[in-house]
Design a protein around this motif. Structure first.
Motif, PDB file in Angstrom:
ATOM      1  N   MET A   1       0.835  -1.208   0.000  1.00 25.90           N
ATOM      2  CA  MET A   1       0.000   0.000   0.000  1.00 25.90           C
ATOM      3  C   MET A   1       0.870   1.258   0.000  1.00 25.90           C
ATOM      4  N   TYR A   2       1.978   1.238   0.726  1.00 26.77           N
ATOM      5  CA  TYR A   2       2.887   2.382   0.755  1.00 26.77           C
ATOM      6  C   TYR A   2       3.473   2.639  -0.638  1.00 26.77           C
ATOM      7  N   HIS A   3       3.910   1.585  -1.308  1.00 27.22           N
ATOM      8  CA  HIS A   3       4.465   1.751  -2.649  1.00 27.22           C
ATOM      9  C   HIS A   3       3.410   2.255  -3.626  1.00 27.22           C
ATOM     10  N   SER A   4       2.180   1.781  -3.485  1.00 28.86           N
ATOM     11  CA  SER A   4       1.101   2.261  -4.357  1.00 28.86           C
ATOM     12  C   SER A   4       0.841   3.733  -4.103  1.00 28.86           C
ATOM     13  N   TYR A   5       0.855   4.132  -2.849  1.00 33.28           N
ATOM     14  CA  TYR A   5       0.636   5.538  -2.499  1.00 33.28           C
ATOM     15  C   TYR A   5       1.760   6.422  -3.042  1.00 33.28           C
ATOM     16  N   ILE A   6       3.002   5.998  -2.864  1.00 34.24           N
ATOM     17  CA  ILE A   6       4.159   6.760  -3.369  1.00 34.24           C
ATOM     18  C   ILE A   6       4.079   6.879  -4.890  1.00 34.24           C
TER      19      ILE A   6
ATOM     20  N   LYS B   1       1.405   6.862  -6.773  1.00 34.97           N
ATOM     21  CA  LYS B   1       0.346   7.813  -7.131  1.00 34.97           C
ATOM     22  C   LYS B   1       0.744   9.247  -6.784  1.00 34.97           C
ATOM     23  N   ARG B   2       1.342   9.442  -5.612  1.00 30.39           N
ATOM     24  CA  ARG B   2       1.695  10.788  -5.147  1.00 30.39           C
ATOM     25  C   ARG B   2       2.795  11.423  -5.983  1.00 30.39           C
TER      26      ARG B   2
ATOM     27  N   TYR C   1      -2.702   1.404  -9.474  1.00 34.05           N
ATOM     28  CA  TYR C   1      -2.841   1.986  -8.135  1.00 34.05           C
ATOM     29  C   TYR C   1      -3.928   1.285  -7.321  1.00 34.05           C
TER      30      TYR C   1
ATOM     31  N   MET D   1      -3.549  -1.149  -3.951  1.00 35.49           N
ATOM     32  CA  MET D   1      -4.179  -0.827  -2.667  1.00 35.49           C
ATOM     33  C   MET D   1      -5.085  -1.972  -2.192  1.00 35.49           C
TER      34      MET D   1
END
Length: 113
Positions: free
Chosen positions: A16-21, A23-24, A54, A58
């Motif tokens: 989830m952290y890698h997906s967030y990074i 996307k961000r 993404y 997640m």
């Protein structure tokens, strides 16, 4: 507490952290979505890849966290054993589908593979 369940919970957070990074920042970090040493060609559609993967990242990460958490709780609450088995099977199926979608996205968007 099962070590495997704790690792599964940690892997879910990592995904989830890698997906967030991803996307961000608009980049694909190596580790989950991209193996180290892979080179992205100039004509790759990075934004399309991020948009496509993404949500899937997640969902897989959240399901890994949930499966690990249920496994950890089942040590104290023995009646959860059947639920742990069901969650493990669901997670395994979803994870295999995620890997297949990731490989297809590599070919379609990043022209890798």
């Amino acid at each position: 507490m099962s070590v495997i369940d704790a690792l599964l919970f940690g892997c879910g957070i990592y995904i989830m952290y890698h997906s967030y990074i991803m996307k961000r920042d608009g980049i694909i970090p190596t580790g989950v979505m991209l193996s180290s040493g892979m080179i992205i060609p100039q004509d790759a559609d990075v934004a399309g890849f991020i948009l496509h993967m993404y949500g899937k990242g997640m969902i897989v990460g959240a399901l890994a966290c949930l499966s690990g958490l249920v496994g950890i709780l089942s040590v104290r609450i023995t009646s959860l054993q059947i639920i742990v088995t069901i969650f493990s099977l669901i997670f395994f199926i979803v994870f295999i589908a995620f890997i297949v979608a990731l490989k297809k996205a590599h070919k379609k968007y990043l022209h890798i593979g």
